[in-house]
Write a protein that holds these residues in place. Structure first.
Motif, PDB file in Angstrom:
ATOM      1  N   VAL A  24      35.549  49.300  44.891  1.00 42.48           N
ATOM      2  CA  VAL A  24      36.892  49.350  44.296  1.00 42.48           C
ATOM      3  C   VAL A  24      37.478  47.944  44.225  1.00 42.48           C
ATOM      4  CG1 VAL A  24      39.260  50.173  44.652  1.00 42.48           C
ATOM      5  CG2 VAL A  24      37.331  51.755  44.929  1.00 42.48           C
ATOM      6  N   GLN A  25      37.370  47.190  45.327  1.00 39.91           N
ATOM      7  CA  GLN A  25      37.886  45.816  45.336  1.00 39.91           C
ATOM      8  C   GLN A  25      37.130  44.950  44.329  1.00 39.91           C
ATOM      9  OE1 GLN A  25      40.787  46.632  46.881  1.00 39.91           O
ATOM     10  NE2 GLN A  25      40.722  44.520  47.529  1.00 39.91           N
ATOM     11  N   GLY A  26      35.825  45.151  44.259  1.00 43.67           N
ATOM     12  CA  GLY A  26      35.007  44.375  43.336  1.00 43.67           C
ATOM     13  C   GLY A  26      35.328  44.644  41.873  1.00 43.67           C
ATOM     14  N   ILE A  27      35.847  45.812  41.584  1.00 47.52           N
ATOM     15  CA  ILE A  27      36.254  46.159  40.216  1.00 47.52           C
ATOM     16  C   ILE A  27      37.691  45.693  39.944  1.00 47.52           C
ATOM     17  CG2 ILE A  27      36.805  48.101  38.675  1.00 47.52           C
ATOM     18  CD1 ILE A  27      34.399  49.581  40.022  1.00 47.52           C
ATOM     19  N   LEU A  28      38.586  45.959  40.891  1.00 42.80           N
ATOM     20  CA  LEU A  28      39.996  45.627  40.677  1.00 42.80           C
ATOM     21  C   LEU A  28      40.264  44.122  40.636  1.00 42.80           C
ATOM     22  CD1 LEU A  28      41.932  48.249  42.830  1.00 42.80           C
ATOM     23  CD2 LEU A  28      41.782  48.114  40.337  1.00 42.80           C
ATOM     24  N   ALA A  29      39.564  43.356  41.452  1.00 41.49           N
ATOM     25  CA  ALA A  29      39.849  41.919  41.531  1.00 41.49           C
ATOM     26  C   ALA A  29      39.677  41.207  40.185  1.00 41.49           C
ATOM     27  CB  ALA A  29      39.007  41.264  42.625  1.00 41.49           C
ATOM     28  N   PRO A  30      38.551  41.379  39.487  1.00 38.44           N
ATOM     29  CA  PRO A  30      38.448  40.689  38.199  1.00 38.44           C
ATOM     30  C   PRO A  30      39.389  41.252  37.130  1.00 38.44           C
ATOM     31  CG  PRO A  30      36.416  41.908  38.674  1.00 38.44           C
ATOM     32  CD  PRO A  30      37.285  41.995  39.882  1.00 38.44           C
ATOM     33  N   ILE A  31      39.686  42.549  37.209  1.00 37.54           N
ATOM     34  CA  ILE A  31      40.647  43.119  36.252  1.00 37.54           C
ATOM     35  C   ILE A  31      42.019  42.497  36.477  1.00 37.54           C
ATOM     36  CG2 ILE A  31      41.897  45.210  35.563  1.00 37.54           C
ATOM     37  CD1 ILE A  31      39.307  46.778  36.144  1.00 37.54           C
ATOM     38  N   GLN A  32      42.440  42.409  37.741  1.00 40.66           N
ATOM     39  CA  GLN A  32      43.731  41.806  38.046  1.00 40.66           C
ATOM     40  C   GLN A  32      43.756  40.344  37.590  1.00 40.66           C
ATOM     41  OE1 GLN A  32      46.844  41.121  41.683  1.00 40.66           O
ATOM     42  NE2 GLN A  32      44.703  41.100  42.205  1.00 40.66           N
ATOM     43  N   PHE A  33      42.663  39.629  37.795  1.00 37.68           N
ATOM     44  CA  PHE A  33      42.587  38.231  37.376  1.00 37.68           C
ATOM     45  C   PHE A  33      42.758  38.117  35.863  1.00 37.68           C
ATOM     46  CE2 PHE A  33      40.450  34.202  36.438  1.00 37.68           C
ATOM     47  CZ  PHE A  33      41.062  33.371  37.363  1.00 37.68           C
ATOM     48  N   LEU A  34      42.078  38.977  35.116  1.00 40.42           N
ATOM     49  CA  LEU A  34      42.184  38.975  33.660  1.00 40.42           C
ATOM     50  C   LEU A  34      43.609  39.316  33.215  1.00 40.42           C
ATOM     51  CD1 LEU A  34      40.818  38.702  30.899  1.00 40.42           C
ATOM     52  CD2 LEU A  34      40.175  41.112  31.076  1.00 40.42           C
ATOM     53  N   VAL A  35      44.206  40.333  33.835  1.00 43.80           N
ATOM     54  CA  VAL A  35      45.588  40.709  33.519  1.00 43.80           C
ATOM     55  C   VAL A  35      46.518  39.527  33.777  1.00 43.80           C
ATOM     56  CG1 VAL A  35      47.522  42.188  34.257  1.00 43.80           C
ATOM     57  CG2 VAL A  35      45.261  43.189  33.865  1.00 43.80           C
ATOM     58  N   CYS A  36      46.274  38.815  34.876  1.00 48.67           N
ATOM     59  CA  CYS A  36      47.102  37.660  35.206  1.00 48.67           C
ATOM     60  C   CYS A  36      46.951  36.565  34.155  1.00 48.67           C
ATOM     61  CB  CYS A  36      46.748  37.130  36.596  1.00 48.67           C
ATOM     62  SG  CYS A  36      47.877  35.832  37.153  1.00 48.67           S
ATOM     63  N   LEU A  37      45.729  36.293  33.717  1.00 48.86           N
ATOM     64  CA  LEU A  37      45.527  35.263  32.705  1.00 48.86           C
ATOM     65  C   LEU A  37      46.229  35.603  31.390  1.00 48.86           C
ATOM     66  CD1 LEU A  37      41.780  34.271  33.205  1.00 48.86           C
ATOM     67  CD2 LEU A  37      43.813  32.977  33.868  1.00 48.86           C
ATOM     68  N   VAL A  38      46.125  36.859  30.975  1.00 51.31           N
ATOM     69  CA  VAL A  38      46.802  37.289  29.747  1.00 51.31           C
ATOM     70  C   VAL A  38      48.318  37.152  29.911  1.00 51.31           C
ATOM     71  CG1 VAL A  38      47.294  39.275  28.254  1.00 51.31           C
ATOM     72  CG2 VAL A  38      44.932  38.808  28.993  1.00 51.31           C
ATOM     73  N   SER A  39      48.811  37.619  31.051  1.00 54.69           N
ATOM     74  CA  SER A  39      50.249  37.537  31.307  1.00 54.69           C
ATOM     75  C   SER A  39      50.714  36.087  31.377  1.00 54.69           C
ATOM     76  CB  SER A  39      50.592  38.271  32.608  1.00 54.69           C
ATOM     77  OG  SER A  39      51.985  38.224  32.825  1.00 54.69           O
ATOM     78  N   LEU A  40      49.922  35.249  32.016  1.00 54.81           N
ATOM     79  CA  LEU A  40      50.275  33.828  32.093  1.00 54.81           C
ATOM     80  C   LEU A  40      50.432  33.237  30.691  1.00 54.81           C
ATOM     81  CD1 LEU A  40      50.656  31.196  33.708  1.00 54.81           C
ATOM     82  CD2 LEU A  40      48.158  30.938  33.680  1.00 54.81           C
ATOM     83  N   CYS A  41      49.530  33.572  29.808  1.00 57.25           N
ATOM     84  CA  CYS A  41      49.626  33.094  28.423  1.00 57.25           C
ATOM     85  C   CYS A  41      50.908  33.595  27.750  1.00 57.25           C
ATOM     86  CB  CYS A  41      48.403  33.532  27.621  1.00 57.25           C
ATOM     87  SG  CYS A  41      46.885  32.690  28.109  1.00 57.25           S
ATOM     88  N   LEU A  42      51.223  34.854  27.982  1.00 55.47           N
ATOM     89  CA  LEU A  42      52.439  35.423  27.374  1.00 55.47           C
ATOM     90  C   LEU A  42      53.702  34.796  27.950  1.00 55.47           C
ATOM     91  CD1 LEU A  42      51.302  39.159  27.218  1.00 55.47           C
ATOM     92  CD2 LEU A  42      51.566  37.571  25.279  1.00 55.47           C
ATOM     93  N   VAL A  43      53.713  34.549  29.255  1.00 56.77           N
ATOM     94  CA  VAL A  43      54.869  33.904  29.891  1.00 56.77           C
ATOM     95  C   VAL A  43      55.023  32.484  29.358  1.00 56.77           C
ATOM     96  CG1 VAL A  43      55.738  33.010  32.097  1.00 56.77           C
ATOM     97  CG2 VAL A  43      54.850  35.346  31.961  1.00 56.77           C
TER      98      VAL A  43
END
Length: 157
Positions: A24-43
């Motif tokens: 679960v951690q191995g799946i969620l960690a890269p998804i969260q990282f990707l979400v953060c990168l997309v959000s960072l771009c939008l911010v």
């Protein structure tokens, strides 16, 4: 890279390898990282152009939900592996810094809901939260690297 003490004793390593929470951690960690990168771009887009505040805000909220989810599942993982929900010796400082990350993300939500902070201020607060997240992610990546090196050397990683 040298560490004086293995991250996991043999029993903890066996529990780590056997629990679904590791996956679960191995799946969620890269998804969260990707979400953060997309959000960072939008911010950053909003801060540079003044456009897209609503989309940037939604992305920060989604990122925060992922953070809460990974922290919840991560504390369950830590309980299964180390017998403590948080602050196990092997990940003590990562967990301490995680509290700052959670605090900044929660502060963002607080001011968003309260309406006491302007749009630009909220976006700068999101950037501070993201900077703390990237530092914390680096801490965990470093620990994973240590564990891998210990395993390769035959230490009870």
């Amino acid at each position: 890279m040298k560490t004086s003490k293995p991250l996991y004793n043999p029993e903890q390593r066996a529990r780590r390898d056997a629990t679904i929470w590791t996956l679960v951690q191995g799946i969620l960690a890269p998804i969260q990282f990707l979400v953060c990168l997309v959000s960072l771009c939008l911010v950053l887009r909003y801060l540079v152009t003044g456009n897209g505040y609503e989309l940037a805000t939604i992305s920060v909220v989604i990122k925060t939900v992922f953070l809460y989810l990974i922290m919840l599942t991560g504390s369950i993982w830590e309980k299964v592996v180390f017998g403590k929900y948080l602050f196990a010796e092997s990940f003590f400082w990562e967990d301490v810094f995680s509290m700052l990350v959670i605090f900044l993300h929660t502060l963002y939500l607080y001011f968003l809901i309260l309406g006491d902070m302007g749009q630009r201020g909220l976006m700068y607060l999101a950037l501070a939260a993201y900077a703390s997240y990237f530092i914390n992610a680096g801490q965990f990546i470093y620990k994973l690297r240590i564990a891998r090196l210990q395993m390769n050397k035959g230490v009870a990683a």
